[in-house]
Design an enzyme around this catalytic site. Structure first.
Site, mmCIF file in Angstrom:
data_model
loop_
_atom_site.group_PDB
_atom_site.id
_atom_site.type_symbol
_atom_site.label_atom_id
_atom_site.label_comp_id
_atom_site.label_asym_id
_atom_site.label_seq_id
_atom_site.Cartn_x
_atom_site.Cartn_y
_atom_site.Cartn_z
ATOM 1 N N GLU A 1 -9.647 6.810 -4.608
ATOM 2 C CA GLU A 1 -9.986 6.726 -3.183
ATOM 3 C C GLU A 1 -9.378 7.891 -2.403
ATOM 4 O OE1 GLU A 1 -10.245 1.861 -3.482
ATOM 5 O OE2 GLU A 1 -8.464 2.791 -2.609
ATOM 6 N N GLN A 2 -8.116 8.212 -2.668
ATOM 7 C CA GLN A 2 -7.480 9.316 -1.957
ATOM 8 C C GLN A 2 -8.060 10.669 -2.384
ATOM 9 O OE1 GLN A 2 -3.256 9.351 -1.271
ATOM 10 N NE2 GLN A 2 -3.112 7.121 -1.333
ATOM 11 N N VAL B 1 -2.533 1.887 6.750
ATOM 12 C CA VAL B 1 -3.589 1.521 5.808
ATOM 13 C C VAL B 1 -4.929 1.792 6.465
ATOM 14 C CG1 VAL B 1 -4.647 -0.333 4.455
ATOM 15 C CG2 VAL B 1 -2.156 -0.262 4.727
ATOM 16 N N ILE B 2 -5.779 2.505 5.729
ATOM 17 C CA ILE B 2 -7.137 2.782 6.169
ATOM 18 C C ILE B 2 -8.018 2.821 4.931
ATOM 19 C CG2 ILE B 2 -6.924 5.311 6.071
ATOM 20 C CD1 ILE B 2 -8.616 5.358 8.709
ATOM 21 N N CYS B 3 -9.241 2.394 5.066
ATOM 22 C CA CYS B 3 -10.183 2.448 3.948
ATOM 23 C C CYS B 3 -10.665 3.889 3.811
ATOM 24 C CB CYS B 3 -11.352 1.490 4.190
ATOM 25 S SG CYS B 3 -12.531 1.470 2.838
ATOM 26 N N HIS C 1 0.831 -1.203 0.000
ATOM 27 C CA HIS C 1 0.000 0.000 0.000
ATOM 28 C C HIS C 1 0.863 1.251 0.000
ATOM 29 C CE1 HIS C 1 -4.151 -1.469 0.486
ATOM 30 N NE2 HIS C 1 -3.487 -2.569 0.777
ATOM 31 N N PRO C 2 0.419 2.261 -0.735
ATOM 32 C CA PRO C 2 1.185 3.513 -0.784
ATOM 33 C C PRO C 2 0.943 4.352 0.468
ATOM 34 C CG PRO C 2 -0.840 3.768 -2.012
ATOM 35 C CD PRO C 2 -0.790 2.315 -1.549
ATOM 36 N N SER D 1 -6.415 3.601 -6.015
ATOM 37 C CA SER D 1 -5.912 4.402 -4.896
ATOM 38 C C SER D 1 -6.046 5.892 -5.172
ATOM 39 C CB SER D 1 -4.454 4.059 -4.586
ATOM 40 O OG SER D 1 -4.369 2.825 -3.933
#
Length: 174
Positions: free
Chosen positions: A87-88, A120-122, A67-68, A84
């Site tokens: 999402e970000q 890491v978080i959703c 994960h970044p 990603s």
């Protein structure tokens, strides 16, 4: 995509389609392909979760390391995966103020130094203020507990990415 189509995908097409439901871990999709046919999207999700849960600690940490950093170098240089990036961006991590960006960079570095893997978080289930709060709060966790928390967040991300790819109400008769 209909679930019946998912069950008919060749190995290569399955891995190509689902290879990033767990960030940069096509091996997960490769491993669950053999468990077809899936009777539901939930069954596909369960197969992925079972695979992750069966990994040794080092494998689970490896998944976290794929994960970044949030709002990190990959975002700045344009190398985030499409998933990603979306999402970000949806929580505003692509448009941080200078102060927020400095704080995020420090939090990312402190977290990785403490745990040995990225935070890491959703993001889709949080907002920017909560992400900052969680980054600070989770620093107090023990390493093993934080690894498990990170894996649970990976599973949330996976669940949402699967739902983006496969019709949620899709079921097939096995």
């Amino acid at each position: 995509m209909e679930l019946s189509r998912v069950n008919q995908l060749s190995y290569e097409d399955f891995v190509s389609t689902f290879g990033n439901v767990v960030e940069k871990c096509p091996i997960v999709a490769a491993a669950v392909w053999a468990r077809r046919p899936f009777g539901s999207v939930d069954a596909l999700e369960d197969a992925i979760s079972d695979f992750i849960d069966a990994l040794p600690e080092s494998g689970r940490e490896g998944i976290l390391r794929c994960h970044p950093d949030l709002a990190g170098r990959d975002l700045r240089v344009g190398t985030l995966t499409q998933e990603s990036l979306k999402e970000q961006a949806n929580v505003g991590l692509d448009a941080l103020t200078s102060e927020e960006a400095t704080s995020m960079a420090r939090l990312n570095e402190d977290y990785k130094a403490h745990f040995g893997f990225p935070f890491v978080i959703c993001a889709r289930m949080n907002d920017k203020p909560n992400i900052f709060r969680q980054m600070r709060a989770r620093m107090a966790n023990e390493r093993a507990a934080e690894r498990e928390r990170g894996i649970e967040e990976v599973k949330k991300i996976c669940r949402l990415r699967l739902r983006d790819l496969v019709h949620a109400d899709a079921r097939v008769t096995l």
